[in-house]
Design a protein around this motif. Sequence first.
Motif, PDB file in Angstrom:
ATOM      1  N   UNK A 258      85.456   9.120  24.204  1.00  0.00           N
ATOM      2  CA  UNK A 258      86.491  10.037  24.661  1.00  0.00           C
ATOM      3  C   UNK A 258      86.891   9.638  26.077  1.00  0.00           C
ATOM      4  N   UNK A 259      88.173   9.403  26.297  1.00  0.00           N
ATOM      5  CA  UNK A 259      88.667   9.110  27.644  1.00  0.00           C
ATOM      6  C   UNK A 259      89.093  10.432  28.279  1.00  0.00           C
ATOM      7  N   UNK A 260      88.261  10.931  29.180  1.00  0.00           N
ATOM      8  CA  UNK A 260      88.488  12.236  29.802  1.00  0.00           C
ATOM      9  C   UNK A 260      88.923  12.069  31.248  1.00  0.00           C
ATOM     10  N   UNK A 261      90.052  12.683  31.590  1.00  0.00           N
ATOM     11  CA  UNK A 261      90.509  12.594  32.968  1.00  0.00           C
ATOM     12  C   UNK A 261      91.299  13.833  33.368  1.00  0.00           C
ATOM     13  N   UNK A 262      92.470  14.039  32.720  1.00  0.00           N
ATOM     14  CA  UNK A 262      93.340  15.157  33.076  1.00  0.00           C
ATOM     15  C   UNK A 262      93.889  15.806  31.811  1.00  0.00           C
ATOM     16  N   UNK A 263      94.128  17.130  31.845  1.00  0.00           N
ATOM     17  CA  UNK A 263      94.650  17.808  30.648  1.00  0.00           C
ATOM     18  C   UNK A 263      96.068  17.400  30.285  1.00  0.00           C
ATOM     19  N   UNK A 264      96.833  16.914  31.234  1.00  0.00           N
ATOM     20  CA  UNK A 264      98.229  16.562  30.977  1.00  0.00           C
ATOM     21  C   UNK A 264      98.547  15.220  31.621  1.00  0.00           C
ATOM     22  N   UNK A 265      98.169  14.141  30.931  1.00  0.00           N
ATOM     23  CA  UNK A 265      98.390  12.790  31.475  1.00  0.00           C
ATOM     24  C   UNK A 265      98.483  11.829  30.290  1.00  0.00           C
ATOM     25  N   UNK A 266      99.680  11.618  29.758  1.00  0.00           N
ATOM     26  CA  UNK A 266      99.860  10.900  28.490  1.00  0.00           C
ATOM     27  C   UNK A 266      99.351   9.463  28.486  1.00  0.00           C
ATOM     28  N   UNK A 267      98.941   9.060  27.299  1.00  0.00           N
ATOM     29  CA  UNK A 267      98.575   7.680  27.017  1.00  0.00           C
ATOM     30  C   UNK A 267      99.587   7.096  26.040  1.00  0.00           C
ATOM     31  N   UNK A 268      99.741   5.780  26.109  1.00  0.00           N
ATOM     32  CA  UNK A 268     100.534   5.036  25.142  1.00  0.00           C
ATOM     33  C   UNK A 268      99.602   4.132  24.343  1.00  0.00           C
ATOM     34  N   UNK A 269     100.127   3.518  23.304  1.00  0.00           N
ATOM     35  CA  UNK A 269      99.352   2.582  22.485  1.00  0.00           C
ATOM     36  C   UNK A 269     100.200   1.352  22.273  1.00  0.00           C
ATOM     37  N   UNK A 270      99.673   0.189  22.679  1.00  0.00           N
ATOM     38  CA  UNK A 270     100.458  -1.032  22.657  1.00  0.00           C
ATOM     39  C   UNK A 270      99.655  -2.208  22.115  1.00  0.00           C
ATOM     40  N   UNK A 271     100.385  -3.246  21.718  1.00  0.00           N
ATOM     41  CA  UNK A 271      99.781  -4.538  21.377  1.00  0.00           C
ATOM     42  C   UNK A 271     100.302  -5.558  22.381  1.00  0.00           C
ATOM     43  N   UNK A 272      99.381  -6.191  23.086  1.00  0.00           N
ATOM     44  CA  UNK A 272      99.759  -7.288  23.990  1.00  0.00           C
ATOM     45  C   UNK A 272      99.658  -8.580  23.188  1.00  0.00           C
ATOM     46  N   UNK A 273     100.730  -9.343  23.154  1.00  0.00           N
ATOM     47  CA  UNK A 273     100.818 -10.511  22.281  1.00  0.00           C
ATOM     48  C   UNK A 273     100.035 -11.705  22.822  1.00  0.00           C
ATOM     49  N   UNK A 274      99.713 -12.619  21.916  1.00  0.00           N
ATOM     50  CA  UNK A 274      99.105 -13.905  22.296  1.00  0.00           C
ATOM     51  C   UNK A 274     100.155 -14.690  23.078  1.00  0.00           C
TER      52      UNK A 274
END
Length: 473
Positions: free
Chosen positions: A28-44
Amino acid sequence: MDNKYSACTSFLAGNRATADGSTIIARNEDSKPSWPKHFKVQSHESIEDNHFKSNENNFEMNLSSIRAKYTSTPEWTDEFGLFEEDGINEYGVAMSATESAYTNPRVLSFDPLETDSGIGEEAMITVVLPYVKTARDAVIYLGKIIEQHGTSETNGILFSDKDEVWYMETAGGHQWVAQRIPDDSYAIVSNQLSIQEIDFNDSNSFLFKDDIKEFVENNHLNPDPKSFNFRNIFGLNDLSDEYYNTPRVWEGQRILNPEIEQSPVSHDMPFIRKASKLIQLEDIKQILGSHYEGTPFDPAGSGSDEEKHRFRPISLPATQESHILQIRPDLPIDLGGIHWLCMGVAAESIYVPFFAGISETPAAYHNGKQNYSSDSAYWTFKLSSVLVGAHYSNFIKQLNDMRTSTNVIINSRLHSLQVDILNSQDEERQYKLNQAAKEISDIAIDAFKEFNSKIISASTALSPLYFEHNSNL
């Protein structure tokens, strides 16, 4: 904004401890109740003069010109650092960074943290995961960075491949050790140095800074010279552990070893245990989503006010995202590596599986800033938590029923897609991997959007100003 403070809970399991033979690392990445994360793929990519410079401090280093493809969950803004946090690379290495911990002042007086120029959490995934081919190599690679540049924080870092699972801990500015989790065992970590006895003669199970033993001896840091207990030498072991850290370890071990009687405030719980049965993904989800259900310590339960607020739960509103990084040895890494991603509060959201072979992520996972927006995956799942939290007893059963039915649909579709993609031709395989990501994430997002719509409507009658009135008047 102050530098990010991450107070997480981590899980690791070897491939003979799990029901399907997968290696697992999760956090679980816990830090702040309102701090969005994104999900990405970094290419070769081949990057000439590949150089990293941190936005958080003055840490910088040259990197290999070849950067492997990898998944990651960066912050919505890079103003304070990237914080890519977790991912699986094209070689089949998974990494999660970091589990925040603390070095005691005695050690820091001899080896202070390199706060100005040392590597920290925000940079670790970015400068390590694209450049390593095994979990063991990753430990050694990061260890060399810490020895050369120092570290700005005390951290725990999780690594795995299809064969091995490693937990690495840093201490002071330049010290580090790592322990391989035995294939038949698991470990739970909660914001304290956790590795205990180091066997310097067992290179299969332990890695460490070459001169760490001499550092401890020369500075008289070991309270028990007959052993080398990393936690006791470098850690804190103070009263805050009893309400903030050790109860979370106790809860995870209670779920996987219900037959063992131990106190939630015990300082003697082992780092590594063997579960009483083979571990399923559902067990790990239960641990990461736990708030001590079935005990007097559940903040939403029936215990006394003192009991309900005695211990810090594993799942709480400050969770930005939770991830389970699974590597199945019986499938090629593009299918056998699965990045299970749960945006927001694990107890009130859902784990969406993404195959490691994807080359792009769905658009909703690229959206979302600090304030709510309806086109963001993070905010869609977070909204459910907000709506249910406002009237918990009214809506939690409906939320859990929806999560259960959606999980069944997702898991069934995941298995079908694995079979289909495994038998597909190379030229269509990448397309199918990306389409699978979109299809499965749409199932989850659509289910939560429909739930949110219903709960908003139902909540209109729950105002304290509500009064039953005669519709004819």
